[in-house]
Structures are given as C-alpha cells and as structure tokens.
Design an enzyme around this catalytic site. Structure first.
Site, PDB file in Angstrom:
ATOM      1  N   TYR A  24      45.013 -60.538  25.367  1.00  0.00           N
ATOM      2  CA  TYR A  24      44.650 -61.850  25.563  1.00  0.00           C
ATOM      3  C   TYR A  24      45.923 -62.910  25.206  1.00  0.00           C
ATOM      4  O   TYR A  24      46.418 -63.767  26.241  1.00  0.00           O
ATOM      5  CB  TYR A  24      43.634 -62.382  24.554  1.00  0.00           C
ATOM      6  CG  TYR A  24      43.028 -63.685  24.757  1.00  0.00           C
ATOM      7  CD1 TYR A  24      42.021 -64.328  25.495  1.00  0.00           C
ATOM      8  CD2 TYR A  24      43.465 -64.934  23.762  1.00  0.00           C
ATOM      9  CE1 TYR A  24      41.789 -65.589  25.453  1.00  0.00           C
ATOM     10  CE2 TYR A  24      43.359 -66.137  23.747  1.00  0.00           C
ATOM     11  CZ  TYR A  24      42.190 -66.414  24.415  1.00  0.00           C
ATOM     12  OH  TYR A  24      41.868 -67.889  24.822  1.00  0.00           O
TER      13      TYR A  24
ATOM     14  N   SER B 137      46.647 -71.211  25.135  1.00  0.00           N
ATOM     15  CA  SER B 137      46.008 -71.011  23.620  1.00  0.00           C
ATOM     16  C   SER B 137      46.796 -70.977  22.615  1.00  0.00           C
ATOM     17  O   SER B 137      48.084 -71.358  22.894  1.00  0.00           O
ATOM     18  CB  SER B 137      45.329 -69.475  23.884  1.00  0.00           C
ATOM     19  OG  SER B 137      44.851 -69.128  22.487  1.00  0.00           O
TER      20      SER B 137
HETATM   21  P1  NDP Z   1      33.570 -69.859  27.476  1.00  0.00           P
HETATM   22  O1  NDP Z   1      33.320 -68.525  27.262  1.00  0.00           O
HETATM   23  O2  NDP Z   1      32.591 -70.829  26.933  1.00  0.00           O
HETATM   24  O3  NDP Z   1      33.787 -70.138  28.830  1.00  0.00           O
HETATM   25  C1  NDP Z   1      34.516 -69.172  29.771  1.00  0.00           C
HETATM   26  C2  NDP Z   1      34.119 -69.542  31.217  1.00  0.00           C
HETATM   27  O4  NDP Z   1      34.874 -68.917  32.161  1.00  0.00           O
HETATM   28  C3  NDP Z   1      32.672 -69.421  31.496  1.00  0.00           C
HETATM   29  O5  NDP Z   1      32.325 -70.707  32.168  1.00  0.00           O
HETATM   30  C4  NDP Z   1      32.643 -68.352  32.488  1.00  0.00           C
HETATM   31  O6  NDP Z   1      31.547 -68.530  33.400  1.00  0.00           O
HETATM   32  C5  NDP Z   1      34.121 -68.241  33.098  1.00  0.00           C
HETATM   33  N1  NDP Z   1      34.510 -67.022  33.515  1.00  0.00           N
HETATM   34  C6  NDP Z   1      34.844 -65.822  32.725  1.00  0.00           C
HETATM   35  N2  NDP Z   1      35.193 -64.759  33.606  1.00  0.00           N
HETATM   36  C7  NDP Z   1      35.236 -65.361  34.863  1.00  0.00           C
HETATM   37  C8  NDP Z   1      35.565 -64.731  36.089  1.00  0.00           C
HETATM   38  N3  NDP Z   1      35.656 -63.392  36.153  1.00  0.00           N
HETATM   39  N4  NDP Z   1      35.319 -65.580  37.333  1.00  0.00           N
HETATM   40  C9  NDP Z   1      35.002 -66.567  36.989  1.00  0.00           C
HETATM   41  N5  NDP Z   1      34.562 -67.315  35.871  1.00  0.00           N
HETATM   42  C10 NDP Z   1      34.726 -66.711  34.730  1.00  0.00           C
HETATM   43  O7  NDP Z   1      35.075 -70.038  26.795  1.00  0.00           O
HETATM   44  P2  NDP Z   1      35.748 -71.308  26.389  1.00  0.00           P
HETATM   45  O8  NDP Z   1      35.257 -72.515  27.116  1.00  0.00           O
HETATM   46  O9  NDP Z   1      36.173 -71.324  24.987  1.00  0.00           O
HETATM   47  O10 NDP Z   1      37.083 -70.888  27.229  1.00  0.00           O
HETATM   48  C11 NDP Z   1      37.699 -71.550  28.453  1.00  0.00           C
HETATM   49  C12 NDP Z   1      39.189 -71.291  28.427  1.00  0.00           C
HETATM   50  O11 NDP Z   1      39.713 -71.945  27.145  1.00  0.00           O
HETATM   51  C13 NDP Z   1      39.593 -69.737  28.407  1.00  0.00           C
HETATM   52  O12 NDP Z   1      40.592 -69.793  29.164  1.00  0.00           O
HETATM   53  C14 NDP Z   1      39.873 -69.475  26.880  1.00  0.00           C
HETATM   54  O13 NDP Z   1      40.710 -68.574  26.944  1.00  0.00           O
HETATM   55  C15 NDP Z   1      40.593 -71.023  26.740  1.00  0.00           C
HETATM   56  N6  NDP Z   1      40.534 -71.026  25.256  1.00  0.00           N
HETATM   57  C16 NDP Z   1      39.644 -71.262  24.314  1.00  0.00           C
HETATM   58  C17 NDP Z   1      39.786 -71.467  22.888  1.00  0.00           C
HETATM   59  C18 NDP Z   1      38.519 -71.832  22.155  1.00  0.00           C
HETATM   60  O14 NDP Z   1      38.729 -72.023  21.039  1.00  0.00           O
HETATM   61  N7  NDP Z   1      37.328 -71.820  22.641  1.00  0.00           N
HETATM   62  C19 NDP Z   1      40.915 -71.751  22.465  1.00  0.00           C
HETATM   63  C20 NDP Z   1      42.159 -71.555  23.407  1.00  0.00           C
HETATM   64  C21 NDP Z   1      41.909 -71.358  24.747  1.00  0.00           C
HETATM   65  P3  NDP Z   1      30.810 -67.417  34.177  1.00  0.00           P
HETATM   66  O15 NDP Z   1      30.458 -66.204  33.023  1.00  0.00           O
HETATM   67  O16 NDP Z   1      29.872 -67.962  34.750  1.00  0.00           O
HETATM   68  O17 NDP Z   1      31.662 -66.656  35.120  1.00  0.00           O
END
Ligand code: NDP
Length: 254
Positions: A157, A144
């Site tokens: 985070y 991130s």
């Molecule tokens: P979303 O919230 O859209 O996606 C997060 C995903 O993680 C979901 O598909 C969710 O699926 C899954 N998830 C969360 N907790 C669990 C768990 N305990 N077990 C399995 N799966 C899990 O977020 P983003 O697409 O934005 O984020 C994706 C990654 O990118 C993350 O690591 C985030 O920190 C990182 N990121 C995002 C940024 C942004 O601007 N969006 C910037 C920098 C980094 P489900 O709920 O079905 O389990």
C-alpha cells in the site's frame, strides 16, 4: 463564486460509491458537475447515484474493475458516450492488504499495485484524449499519509501511494501545455469502511490516531469535499503537480 462553479462539467469518481470517493462526489455534484460513479458493487453504486440525485445532481453508475486496464478504458468510453465529454477524473478507488512484508505473497503485492497504481495510470491514460479534446481537464489522485510515512503492516500500500505522488508530478509536467492539471490529495485518517477494517485488525489504532492527530479527531468523508471542488474548478488552474495533505495536521506534527 464562479471560480468554484462546475456547471456543465462531467466528472468520474472511481470508487465513488462510499467513503472518501462519495464525499468528493458530493462536493463535485453540489458545485454543479455531472458525476459518474465508477466501481464494482452495483447496489452500493446505485445507492450513491440516488444520494447525488437527491441533491439535484445528474449522476450515473458505470461498472469498473480498476485492477483490469481494459475495464478502465471501457469505463471512460462509456462515461464519455453517455455525457459527451470528460472534464474531471478522481482516481480514488483503492485497497490494502495488511500483513508483515515477509508474509506477503507476490500475488497479494500485485493485487495492491494493480488496484492502487496501475489502475490509476490506466484510467488516467484513457481520460487524456477526451480531456484534450474538451480543451483541458483536472485529474485528482488520492495518496495517503503512507505516501510520506512507512507502514510496517502495509508495504505494498505504502509503495503504491508513494508512487502516486511521483506519477502525479510526471503527468502534471507532461500535460500542463494541454491545460490538464494533475494533483494528489493526501488524506489523513478518515473514518470509512477501509479504516473500520484497519481498526478491527489493529487494536489500539483508533486511540493512536486520536492522540497523533493535532485536530484531535478522525476525519470524515465530507472533510474531502472542499479540496475536491478546489482541484476540479477553475480556482486551481495554476496548481499542478502538488501533493496536498488533508489530515488535521497529522503530517506536520513532530
Ligand atoms: P473505502 O473502502 O470506503 O472505498 C474504497 C472504494 O474503492 C470503494 O468504493 C470500492 O468500491 C472501490 N474499489 C476498490 N477496489 C476497486 C476495484 N478493483 N475497482 C473499482 N473500484 C474499487 O475506502 P476509503 O474511502 O477509505 O478510500 C478511498 C481512497 O482513499 C483509497 O485510495 C484509499 O487508499 C485512500 N485513503 C483512505 C484513507 C482513510 O483514512 N480512509 C487515508 C488515506 C488514503 P467497490 O468495492 O464497489 O468496487
């Protein structure tokens, strides 16, 4: 181009049912990989599998709670049982709890670290044996901008995402001789459910990101497809331990 061809490769994308994970999954699938979507929500995951099937990819949902190390091991075993090999692991699942550090309960701190850091380690550890057996592999971690910058409202985070960079370097060093490359992508501000929640909770965030990002826009999940394909493909075979921003210039503007 053959150096970007993923035909015959099997990929797991944790949290691949939406946002950045689905953007990356689309890229891997379009380049020929079979893609396992590993997450908790079955409806969202089956919809992602259907979306990948619609572009001609082989794909399957395998349940995962990344915060539970046993679930990480089970998920990797199921994926390998189903498709016979494992070449690519995208450690994308992640979450945040936004509040001031002094208000954080230890259980909240632990929940963020379990999901964003320990879960990455558990999935990666489970992936090592099948990758080694297959002659090599590609591990793509997701950091991130908070791997670099501090966050007053997201200390856990930020700690987890900083640690991912160091974990990436250590794994890259440990497994280079096994032909396993480990890299970490540092996304800028990308429009997903995660950041839609952040915008709701933090008035002014949307405008601040627009002002602060040299590209003058929020990223979209498809902005991450290219880096996913590059880091999963033979094109990146001599790239390991790298932390690569995909941020519209956010991290380089003074
Ligand atoms: P979303 O919230 O859209 O996606 C997060 C995903 O993680 C979901 O598909 C969710 O699926 C899954 N998830 C969360 N907790 C669990 C768990 N305990 N077990 C399995 N799966 C899990 O977020 P983003 O697409 O934005 O984020 C994706 C990654 O990118 C993350 O690591 C985030 O920190 C990182 N990121 C995002 C940024 C942004 O601007 N969006 C910037 C920098 C980094 P489900 O709920 O079905 O389990």
């Amino acid at each position: 181009m053959r150096i970007f061809d993923l035909s015959g490769r099997v990929a797991i994308v944790t949290g691949g049912n939406g946002g950045i994970g689905l953007g990356m999954a689309r890229g891997l699938a379009a380049s020929g990989a079979t893609v396992v979507i590993a997450a908790r929500n079955p409806e969202k995951s089956e919809a992602a599998v259907a979306a990948l099937a619609a572009i001609g990819a082989t794909s399957a949902f395998v349940p995962l709670d990344v915060a539970d190390p046993a679930s990480c091991g089970d998920m990797v075993r199921q994926a390998v049982d189903r498709f016979g090999r494992l070449d690519i692991l995208v450690n994308n699942a992640g979450m945040s709890i936004r509040k001031a550090p002094q208000d954080y309960a230890i259980a909240e701190w632990q929940a963020v670290l379990d999901t964003n850091l320990t879960g990455v380690f558990a999935c990666t550890q489970a992936a090592y044996a099948p990758m080694k057996q297959g002659g090599g592999g590609k591990i793509i971690n997701i950091g991130s901008m908070y791997s670099i910058f501090g966050a007053a409202y997201a200390a856990a985070y930020s700690a987890s995402k900083g640690a991912i960079v160091q974990l990436t370097k250590s794994l890259a060093t440990a497994w280079a001789k096994d032909n396993i490359q480990v890299n970490v992508v540092l996304p800028g501000w990308i429009d997903t459910e995660l950041t839609q929640n952040a915008r709701r909770e933090m008035p002014g965030l949307h405008e601040r990101v627009l002002r602060r990002t040299p590209a003058g826009r929020w990223g979209v999940p498809d902005d991450l497809t290219g880096i996913a394909v590059f880091l999963a493909a033979p094109a990146s075979d001599f790239v390991t331990g790298a932390a690569i921003p995909v941020d519209g210039g956010f991290s380089v503007e003074f």
